[in-house]
Each structure stands twice: as C-alpha cells, then as structure tokens.
Design an enzyme around this catalytic site. Structure first.
Site, PDB file in Angstrom:
ATOM      1  N   HIS A 136       5.291 -44.620  37.417  1.00 55.46           N
ATOM      2  CA  HIS A 136       4.231 -43.944  38.173  1.00 55.46           C
ATOM      3  C   HIS A 136       3.044 -44.869  38.447  1.00 55.46           C
ATOM      4  CE1 HIS A 136       5.782 -39.799  36.580  1.00 55.46           C
ATOM      5  NE2 HIS A 136       6.643 -40.429  37.357  1.00 55.46           N
ATOM      6  N   PHE A 383       9.523 -40.694  30.808  1.00 56.17           N
ATOM      7  CA  PHE A 383       8.998 -42.066  30.739  1.00 56.17           C
ATOM      8  C   PHE A 383       8.092 -42.450  31.915  1.00 56.17           C
ATOM      9  CE2 PHE A 383      13.525 -42.217  29.154  1.00 56.17           C
ATOM     10  CZ  PHE A 383      13.174 -41.821  27.881  1.00 56.17           C
ATOM     11  N   CYS A 384       7.306 -41.513  32.422  1.00 55.69           N
ATOM     12  CA  CYS A 384       6.408 -41.815  33.557  1.00 55.69           C
ATOM     13  C   CYS A 384       7.176 -42.416  34.728  1.00 55.69           C
ATOM     14  CB  CYS A 384       5.256 -42.732  33.140  1.00 55.69           C
ATOM     15  SG  CYS A 384       4.236 -42.042  31.865  1.00 55.69           S
ATOM     16  N   ALA A 385       8.438 -42.033  34.867  1.00 53.33           N
ATOM     17  CA  ALA A 385       9.241 -42.455  36.016  1.00 53.33           C
ATOM     18  C   ALA A 385      10.121 -41.255  36.359  1.00 53.33           C
ATOM     19  CB  ALA A 385      10.073 -43.684  35.678  1.00 53.33           C
ATOM     20  N   CYS A 403       2.712 -37.351  31.011  1.00 54.06           N
ATOM     21  CA  CYS A 403       3.177 -38.539  30.318  1.00 54.06           C
ATOM     22  C   CYS A 403       2.747 -38.429  28.852  1.00 54.06           C
ATOM     23  CB  CYS A 403       2.537 -39.760  30.956  1.00 54.06           C
ATOM     24  SG  CYS A 403       3.247 -41.268  30.408  1.00 54.06           S
TER      25      CYS A 403
END
Ligand code: PLP
Length: 464
Positions: A136, A383-385, A403
C-alpha cells in the site's frame, strides 16, 4: 562475481561466495513465555515487518550517543560533530546505493514517508503506473493529488510484468510519466525484474521509482546498474530501527517541488515584506525536504547498517539466505496441507519472505498457536497488500482490515488471510528448523490449547 538478482532470469545466477555466519542482532537470546508457563528463546521470523537491530548498529549508536547534538543549527563542538556525522551518513548511503554523481539522499521517516514525499514532488498531470500487487505504501501515495494513476493487473511472470508495462506506456502519449515498482514483494518475497522495467520505462520517456523496502536488506541495490530514477527504503527493515528512512535519486523534480514540510532547515532566507506577508527562499538539495531537526541517530544507524552489510559481504549474505530459503521450502513442501503463495512460480528467486495458508486452518489461529505454544513470531493478515493477497488466495473476499489488525476469527472459520514467515541476516538455521517442525506438529496434532478472539486478535483462552 555479482549476485545481482534484479533481472527476469535471476534464477540462472550462481554465487561464488560461501555463506557467512548469521550476523549478531539484538534480542537473539531473549526468552518469551509460552502459554504453558515454560519459557523459550524467541524465534523472530517477522523480519519483513521490522528486523532486529544489528549489534553493530546498536554499538555504533551507543558510542555516538554521548556526543549527540543538534544538526545544522549549533556553533558548539558537539553540534559540529553531529552535523558532520549526519552528512557523512548521507555519503555512506549514497555509496551503499551506488548513486549517480548528481543524485540526492533525503533522510525521511521510512519508505511510506519517502514515497509520499516523491508523490508530492511529481509534476502536475504526471501519469503514474503501479502494479496492483504493490504494498500500500507504493500503491496509494499517488492518489488524490490530481495525478493520472493507472493500476496494472497482477502479472503471472516477470515477462508478463514487462509486457504489461510496455503495453501501457505505448499508449501513454506525451507528458511526464512515472512508474513505481517494488524490488521484492513483501508477501511472496519474489524478486521483480527491476532492470527490465526501468529499461522499458525509459524507452517510453517515463521515470521509475524503486520501492526497495524488502530488497535492500537482502541484496545490494545499485541505482546505476538498475538505472532507476529513485529508490526508497526503511531503516527499521535494514537492521537500523531508529526512525529513519531514505529517498534517493534525481534532484530535479525534488528541487522544483514545494518542500515536503515547511519550516526551519528547509528555508534559506525568510523575510517580512512591506505588505506584511512573509517571503521565503527555500533550499535546493536534500535540506529542502528535511525541515525540522534531523534525526541524526536514525541516519547514523542506517549508515552503520550499510557499512555492516557491505563488510559482511552481500554475496555471502545472499548465499546464506538462499540456504535458509531452500531449507524452509523443502520443509514446507513435505507438509501437504501447506500452500505457498506465489505470483511467479515457487522456483522464482525470492528474498527471505514467504507467505502460505494451511488447509483447514484459519491463519490467525495458526499464527497465534505458533506464538503461544512455540515462541515463534510470524505475521498473519493481508500484509498491507490487500489486492495481491486476495488474488493469491484465489479472489476470496474478506472485510478490509487495518494494517496491523488482521481479521482474526475463531478456529475452524474459513481462512481469509495468510501467514508470513520472514528472516534475514541475523536468523540462525535453528529458527527455520524450529518453525518447520512447529508447522508440522500443529498440522498433524492440532493446537494443544483453546483459542478465542479478543480485541480483534486470536489469543489462547486462559479463562479456566
Ligand atoms: N514497501 C514494502 C514492499 C514494504 O514491505 C513496506 C513495509 O512493510 C513498505 C513499503 C512500507 O514501509 P514502512 O512501513 O517502513 O514505511
């Protein structure tokens, strides 16, 4: 020979260097309590989030600490010394990244900060291209600034990634363009074809910024060799957790932009005008975007880590990490319930980062059991993705989570997120072996404790 991994055919590379021993890191002897009441040495396998400090970094910082003083704003001896140290740290980072003569090193707070800084300096109307697989931090800073942002679909091979960028840029027209790409995925650990993407970008008149948050701690990053325009990384993932990060690269867009923060240090002169307003002349160069008192300890810690990694020998570090990855992959491959998440195929070169799901298990439950019953620290979640992990999980949708606050749910519920294990220069073989043994035991024997959701996290139920 070079261990440079950033090409689509990185798999073909060989290494002459023998693996080194793990580097000494803080916390290597820390014991943590298990839910049973026993204590075990903590196995830190979440380096991709934040790596432990190198002992060497800690020692350097401790040696400097009594001499700490203000930077760029003091006449005293310790201020002069601290200013010198800060500027020397910049030079060390420039050397570490193999920057071009005119490139700048700006100290920031971390990768997120670096990419937001760059996003604020991008000329108006720039077309920005990023793969939806990005973290992100490299996916989001371009939005909401009047830039023309294009997200490219998740490629299934490095060749597809290059072809997708080629196709997008071929119809991009005139005007400034910027490509943002990650060097190594924070989810799969897979290494991206950065040099090929840079070549493609430049052929179409676009610039490229490399998110090296996960690459720089594991591999040498040469800006010259990769031919990227900027690179960003975080100190806390590079064994230097003292609150600093780096944005390095071309100075023209940075010098033309408004300062990231307005304030002292960024301003060269400030004068009161006859009409009562205030006129400012801003610095050019790194100071323009480093307003406020600089984080000299953070910068010095990063420089110390850069020196330590260089001196240990990146080829040896890479060779050692490859052995650990092979050990981990072989161990997990022998457990049929484990599915490793991959975009480019399991054999594609990766850094020491690997995500997986376990059939029949909720990932939060599994990670909680690894911690509570084995003293092993991994991460679970998206995982912020989020777009990437959802693609890898097969498009299963879950409610977005903040997150760091994964969607924990009770054991037995459908797995909507994944487990990530990650390691680096300080990881002993024993931690990887312990991890594989724990995964096998949990899969075959189940958790020995009951778990429940509390405050959004899966925790052992000790209410008996
Ligand atoms: N980019 C990647 C690939 C990352 O893995 C991360 C953090 O995990 C970031 C950017 C953001 O780094 P930071 O949280 O240090 O700003």
């Amino acid at each position: 020979m070079s261990s440079y991994p950033n090409t689509a055919d990185a798999a073909a590379q060989t290494l002459d260097d023998a693996p080194c021993q793990p580097l000494a890191v803080l916390g290597r002897e820390v014991e943590v309590p298990l839910v049973s009441g026993e204590k075990v040495v903590y196995a830190a396998l979440d380096y991709a989030a934040s790596a432990p400090a190198l002992q060497r970094v800690w020692d350097d910082v401790a040696a400097y600490a009594p001499y700490y003083g203000s930077v760029h704003r003091g006449a005293g001896y310790l201020s002069q010394l601290s200013t010198d140290l800060f500027e020397q740290s910049r030079a060390t980072v420039a050397d570490f990244l193999d920057l071009r003569e005119d490139d700048q090193v700006v100290f920031t707070r971390a990768t997120t900060d670096s990419l937001n800084l760059l996003a604020g300096a991008v000329p108006a109307d720039t077309r920005v291209y990023a793969f939806e697989t990005e973290h992100h931090a490299s996916l989001l800073p371009w939005r909401g600034r009047g830039l023309d942002v294009h997200y490219l679909r998740a490629p299934r091979s490095p060749e597809q990634a290059v072809a997708a960028l080629e196709a997008a840029l071929a119809e991009s027209g005139q005007g400034p363009k910027l490509v943002c790409v990650t060097g190594a995925s924070n989810v799969t650990g897979e290494i991206w074809p950065v040099r090929e993407l840079a070549e493609t970008a430049h052929r179409h008149g676009a610039r490229i910024v490399l998110d090296a948050a996960q690459l720089a701690p594991h591999h040498p990053v040469s800006v010259r060799e990769l031919d990227v325009d900027w690179v960003a990384f975080s100190g806390h993932k590079l064994y230097a957790p003292f609150g600093a990060g780096v944005l390095a690269g071309r100075g023209d867009w940075l010098d033309a932009a408004e300062p990231y923060l307005a304030g002292g240090g960024a301003s060269r002169t400030v004068a009161r005008e006859a009409d009562g307003s205030v006129a400012v002349e801003w610095h050019r160069g790194p100071a323009r975007h480093e307003a406020g008192s600089p984080n000299v300890i953070g910068a010095y810690a990063i420089a110390s880590a850069c020196r330590a990694l260089r001196e240990a020998g990146f080829d040896s570090l890479v060779a050692r990490e490859r052995q650990l990855i092979a050990r981990l992959r072989a161990g997990l491959a022998a457990i049929p319930e484990v599915r490793v998440l991959t975009l480019f195929g399991e054999d594609h070169p990766r850094v020491g980062v690997l995500s997986f799901v376990v059939r029949g298990w909720n990932s939060s439950h599994f990670s909680a059991a690894l911690s509570a019953e084995y003293g092993i620290g991994v991460r679970d979640g998206l995982f912020c993705a989020h777009p990437l992990v959802r693609t890898l999980l097969g498009g299963e949708q879950s409610e977005p989570s903040e997150c760091g606050a994964p969607e924990a749910s009770l054991p037995g519920e459908r797995s909507l997120n994944a487990i990530r294990v990650s390691f680096g220069a300080g990881t002993p073989d024993e931690h990887v072996d312990r991890f594989v043994a724990a995964v096998r035991e949990l899969v075959t024997q189940g958790a020995q404790w009951a778990y429940r959701t509390e405050g959004g996290r899966c925790v052992p139920d000790t209410r008996r």
